[in-house]
Design an enzyme around this catalytic site. Structure first.
Site, PDB file in Angstrom:
ATOM      1  N   PRO A 144     -18.661  31.514  38.106  1.00  0.00           N
ATOM      2  CA  PRO A 144     -18.829  31.577  39.571  1.00  0.00           C
ATOM      3  C   PRO A 144     -17.563  31.067  40.259  1.00  0.00           C
ATOM      4  O   PRO A 144     -16.893  30.183  39.724  1.00  0.00           O
ATOM      5  CB  PRO A 144     -20.004  30.627  39.823  1.00  0.00           C
ATOM      6  CG  PRO A 144     -20.052  29.729  38.634  1.00  0.00           C
ATOM      7  CD  PRO A 144     -19.517  30.515  37.472  1.00  0.00           C
TER       8      PRO A 144
ATOM      9  N   LYS B  81      -5.487  35.839  49.038  1.00  0.00           N
ATOM     10  CA  LYS B  81      -6.496  34.874  48.578  1.00  0.00           C
ATOM     11  C   LYS B  81      -7.177  34.154  49.747  1.00  0.00           C
ATOM     12  O   LYS B  81      -8.382  33.935  49.729  1.00  0.00           O
ATOM     13  CB  LYS B  81      -5.833  33.858  47.638  1.00  0.00           C
ATOM     14  CG  LYS B  81      -6.812  33.200  46.716  1.00  0.00           C
ATOM     15  CD  LYS B  81      -6.147  32.575  45.520  1.00  0.00           C
ATOM     16  CE  LYS B  81      -5.799  33.600  44.451  1.00  0.00           C
ATOM     17  NZ  LYS B  81      -5.211  33.010  43.271  1.00  0.00           N
TER      18      LYS B  81
ATOM     19  N   PHE C 231      -6.738  26.028  46.860  1.00  0.00           N
ATOM     20  CA  PHE C 231      -5.385  26.045  46.294  1.00  0.00           C
ATOM     21  C   PHE C 231      -5.148  27.419  45.673  1.00  0.00           C
ATOM     22  O   PHE C 231      -6.093  28.079  45.248  1.00  0.00           O
ATOM     23  CB  PHE C 231      -5.240  24.973  45.192  1.00  0.00           C
ATOM     24  CG  PHE C 231      -4.880  23.625  45.729  1.00  0.00           C
ATOM     25  CD1 PHE C 231      -5.833  22.835  46.343  1.00  0.00           C
ATOM     26  CD2 PHE C 231      -3.577  23.142  45.623  1.00  0.00           C
ATOM     27  CE1 PHE C 231      -5.513  21.596  46.846  1.00  0.00           C
ATOM     28  CE2 PHE C 231      -3.239  21.895  46.120  1.00  0.00           C
ATOM     29  CZ  PHE C 231      -4.198  21.118  46.741  1.00  0.00           C
TER      30      PHE C 231
ATOM     31  N   ASP D 101     -11.622  30.876  34.985  1.00  0.00           N
ATOM     32  CA  ASP D 101     -12.187  32.084  35.591  1.00  0.00           C
ATOM     33  C   ASP D 101     -13.253  32.719  34.707  1.00  0.00           C
ATOM     34  O   ASP D 101     -14.144  33.389  35.195  1.00  0.00           O
ATOM     35  CB  ASP D 101     -11.064  33.097  35.864  1.00  0.00           C
ATOM     36  CG  ASP D 101     -10.196  32.639  37.024  1.00  0.00           C
ATOM     37  OD1 ASP D 101     -10.733  31.979  37.928  1.00  0.00           O
ATOM     38  OD2 ASP D 101      -8.980  32.922  37.022  1.00  0.00           O
TER      39      ASP D 101
ATOM     40  N   ILE E 255     -16.327  28.837  42.894  1.00  0.00           N
ATOM     41  CA  ILE E 255     -16.917  27.735  43.668  1.00  0.00           C
ATOM     42  C   ILE E 255     -16.448  27.787  45.123  1.00  0.00           C
ATOM     43  O   ILE E 255     -17.244  27.682  46.064  1.00  0.00           O
ATOM     44  CB  ILE E 255     -16.564  26.390  43.004  1.00  0.00           C
ATOM     45  CG1 ILE E 255     -17.142  26.375  41.581  1.00  0.00           C
ATOM     46  CG2 ILE E 255     -17.097  25.217  43.823  1.00  0.00           C
ATOM     47  CD1 ILE E 255     -16.624  25.263  40.699  1.00  0.00           C
TER      48      ILE E 255
ATOM     49  N   ASN F  75      -7.734  24.558  30.481  1.00  0.00           N
ATOM     50  CA  ASN F  75      -6.366  24.780  30.985  1.00  0.00           C
ATOM     51  C   ASN F  75      -5.671  23.433  31.138  1.00  0.00           C
ATOM     52  O   ASN F  75      -6.245  22.389  30.834  1.00  0.00           O
ATOM     53  CB  ASN F  75      -6.398  25.551  32.309  1.00  0.00           C
ATOM     54  CG  ASN F  75      -7.186  24.812  33.359  1.00  0.00           C
ATOM     55  OD1 ASN F  75      -6.824  23.700  33.739  1.00  0.00           O
ATOM     56  ND2 ASN F  75      -8.279  25.400  33.816  1.00  0.00           N
TER      57      ASN F  75
ATOM     58  N   LYS G 121     -11.091  34.606  49.706  1.00  0.00           N
ATOM     59  CA  LYS G 121     -11.956  33.458  49.387  1.00  0.00           C
ATOM     60  C   LYS G 121     -12.738  32.989  50.608  1.00  0.00           C
ATOM     61  O   LYS G 121     -13.738  32.291  50.479  1.00  0.00           O
ATOM     62  CB  LYS G 121     -11.105  32.288  48.887  1.00  0.00           C
ATOM     63  CG  LYS G 121     -10.312  32.599  47.626  1.00  0.00           C
ATOM     64  CD  LYS G 121     -11.034  32.119  46.406  1.00  0.00           C
ATOM     65  CE  LYS G 121     -10.173  32.293  45.176  1.00  0.00           C
ATOM     66  NZ  LYS G 121     -10.842  31.836  43.981  1.00  0.00           N
TER      67      LYS G 121
HETATM   68  O1  C5P Z   1      -8.698  32.684  42.189  1.00  0.00           O
HETATM   69  P1  C5P Z   1      -7.930  31.436  41.918  1.00  0.00           P
HETATM   70  O2  C5P Z   1      -8.373  30.719  40.675  1.00  0.00           O
HETATM   71  O3  C5P Z   1      -6.461  31.599  41.967  1.00  0.00           O
HETATM   72  O4  C5P Z   1      -8.278  30.512  43.180  1.00  0.00           O
HETATM   73  C1  C5P Z   1      -7.846  29.221  43.274  1.00  0.00           C
HETATM   74  C2  C5P Z   1      -8.723  28.438  44.223  1.00  0.00           C
HETATM   75  O5  C5P Z   1     -10.083  28.777  44.033  1.00  0.00           O
HETATM   76  C3  C5P Z   1      -8.637  26.968  43.968  1.00  0.00           C
HETATM   77  O6  C5P Z   1      -8.888  26.297  45.198  1.00  0.00           O
HETATM   78  C4  C5P Z   1      -9.751  26.727  42.968  1.00  0.00           C
HETATM   79  O7  C5P Z   1     -10.218  25.376  42.992  1.00  0.00           O
HETATM   80  C5  C5P Z   1     -10.801  27.694  43.457  1.00  0.00           C
HETATM   81  N1  C5P Z   1     -11.645  28.268  42.414  1.00  0.00           N
HETATM   82  C6  C5P Z   1     -12.982  27.929  42.369  1.00  0.00           C
HETATM   83  N2  C5P Z   1     -13.791  28.491  41.432  1.00  0.00           N
HETATM   84  C7  C5P Z   1     -13.309  29.371  40.541  1.00  0.00           C
HETATM   85  C8  C5P Z   1     -11.942  29.711  40.579  1.00  0.00           C
HETATM   86  C9  C5P Z   1     -11.139  29.131  41.522  1.00  0.00           C
HETATM   87  O8  C5P Z   1     -13.420  27.114  43.185  1.00  0.00           O
HETATM   88  N3  C5P Z   1     -14.099  29.897  39.645  1.00  0.00           N
END
Ligand code: C5P
Length: 426
Positions: free
Chosen positions: A324, A357, A343, A297, A326, A229, A361
């Site tokens: 996964p 979110k 974020f 993702d 993170i 990306n 999360k």
């Molecule tokens: O679900 P989304 O990608 O919108 O979530 C964004 C947040 O989750 C960011 O803080 C990003 O660094 C974290 N993230 C992560 N691992 C992933 C997807 C997103 O840590 N696989």
């Protein structure tokens, strides 16, 4: 850009040291009315050579000794002189002037300005800024020895010290007025050293460990292609740099970016989300974790060992499997970081998605940004909204548009405040 820029060639002042000790430090220098004011011109040069960004306020008294023109030329910044200047207020209101810095340095500090500061007067721009600032203040008094010894000055000094103002004690010697005694502005090199010492000592996150993820991940498709990306890593790297400047011991887990590694930060370079997760887990326990990476993702189910070939006009179907998460993994981990920040880059239904979110999360803070229409990725500026999980619900604070470096300062200042108010944040 100031109209004076062309009379003072920048290369003379450009710092030669690749890591100058005051790099990225913003100093608001107040020059008050003292015969020593001429020395502040050299002070501006030396602070800038040490890497600082210097913005100046020249009091009416100071302007009796040096001109706004020379201050502007040397600082390569606008010089502020008048509390009621419509132009200045439009460019930068006095409250913002008081806050948009890391340190307010008053050199020379006259007896008059010290008295007004001690008594909370706001009768000119300098005194108003001193009253309105929430930043540390360092004073370098300079005046006639009898004025310095006067009980009034000494009582004002004691008041200021009691309130946390730091003082660079004046030196003794022959004064310009012909008298001898204490009251002389210390050598400029000494003042610069004290400023550097101040920043070295002023590290409120000393002893804290921080983990920051930054940049994109690249998920291999075959030996030459990947899914990725547009993340540049600018925001994550700026956050790591600011946390390190605040004294935290920082590990930056970065996907492939062209940003330089920030000074004083330990960097683990990774490519994929799996590698990023593993690297993050090796850094635990951590007091603070900020997941600023734009993690892919999904990844191709399996990367082929050889390059995928075209097959005429036939479509290529890829099977993608989820990566996964993170941030969510850290949130559920037995060694969950004390303050966990994520974020949310959203293109629509921003607020609703941010609230969802934050809960889904399991992080403590969430920084929402609007990435609709290609905003943000790779750009130097951004605007964010900070959502915080509180015991009674969720708080929401808008952070105005600014550079990603300034946003990082803002976020780290909020983290410092969180630690100052709660022993164990979140
Ligand atoms: O679900 P989304 O990608 O919108 O979530 C964004 C947040 O989750 C960011 O803080 C990003 O660094 C974290 N993230 C992560 N691992 C992933 C997807 C997103 O840590 N696989």
């Amino acid at each position: 850009m100031t109209p004076f820029k062309n009379i003072c060639p920048a290369p003379i002042l450009a710092p030669m040291n690749p890591h100058p000790p005051l790099a990225h430090r913003r100093i608001l220098l107040i020059i008050a009315g003292s015969i020593a004011a001429y020395k502040s011109l050299d002070l501006i040069r030396r602070l800038r050579e040490a890497g600082a960004d210097v913005r100046c306020i020249l009091t009416r008294g100071g302007a009796q000794f040096i001109t706004p023109l020379s201050v502007a030329a040397l600082s390569e910044n606008h010089v502020y002189t008048d509390l009621f200047s419509l132009t200045d207020e439009q460019e930068m209101g006095h409250i913002r002037l008081a806050r948009d810095c890391d340190l307010v340095l008053v050199a020379p500090a006259s007896a008059n300005l010290m008295a007004r500061f001690a008594h909370g007067l706001a009768d000119d721009l300098a005194a108003t800024v001193l009253l309105a600032t929430d930043k540390p203040v360092l004073l370098a008094p300079a005046m006639n020895p009898v004025m310095w010894q006067n009980q009034a000055t000494q009582e004002n000094l004691a008041t200021l010290i009691r309130r946390g103002v730091k003082i660079i004690t004046p030196e003794s010697g022959d004064m310009a007025c012909g008298e001898t005694g204490a009251g002389r502005l210390p050598e400029i090199a000494e003042i610069v050293t004290r400023v550097i010492d101040f920043f070295t000592a002023h590290k409120p996150l000393t002893g804290k460990t921080a983990l920051v993820t930054s940049g994109p991940t690249h998920e291999p498709l075959d030996p030459v292609r990947f899914l990725g990306n547009r993340s540049s890593g600018k925001q994550g790297h700026a956050l790591a740099a600011e946390l390190a400047k605040a004294g935290a011991s920082v590990t930056l887990v970065s996907g492939p970016v062209s940003e330089a590694p920030p000074a004083g930060v330990s960097v683990i370079s990774v490519e994929t989300a799996d590698q990023m997760l593993n690297a993050c887990l090796t850094t635990l326990p951590a007091d603070i974790a900020i997941c600023a990476a734009a993690v892919a993702d999904f990844r191709p189910e399996a990367a082929t060992a050889t390059k995928i070939k075209k097959n005429g006009d036939a479509a290529l179907h890829l099977t993608l499997v989820p990566n996964p998460d993170i941030l969510a993994t850290l949130a559920r981990h037995p060694q969950r970081p004390g303050l966990l920040i994520g974020f949310a880059a959203e293109t629509n239904n921003h607020l609703e998605n941010a609230h969802r979110k934050l809960a889904a999360k399991g992080c403590d803070w969430l920084l929402l940004n609007d990435v609709s229409g290609g905003k943000v990725f790779g750009k130097d500026t951004n605007r964010l909204t900070l959502f915080r999980q509180t015991p009674t619900g969720t708080s929401q604070t808008d952070i105005p548009p600014q550079s990603k470096i300034d946003l990082a300062r803002h976020i780290v200042a909020a983290i410092i405040k969180e630690y100052a108010t709660h022993d164990h944040p979140a």
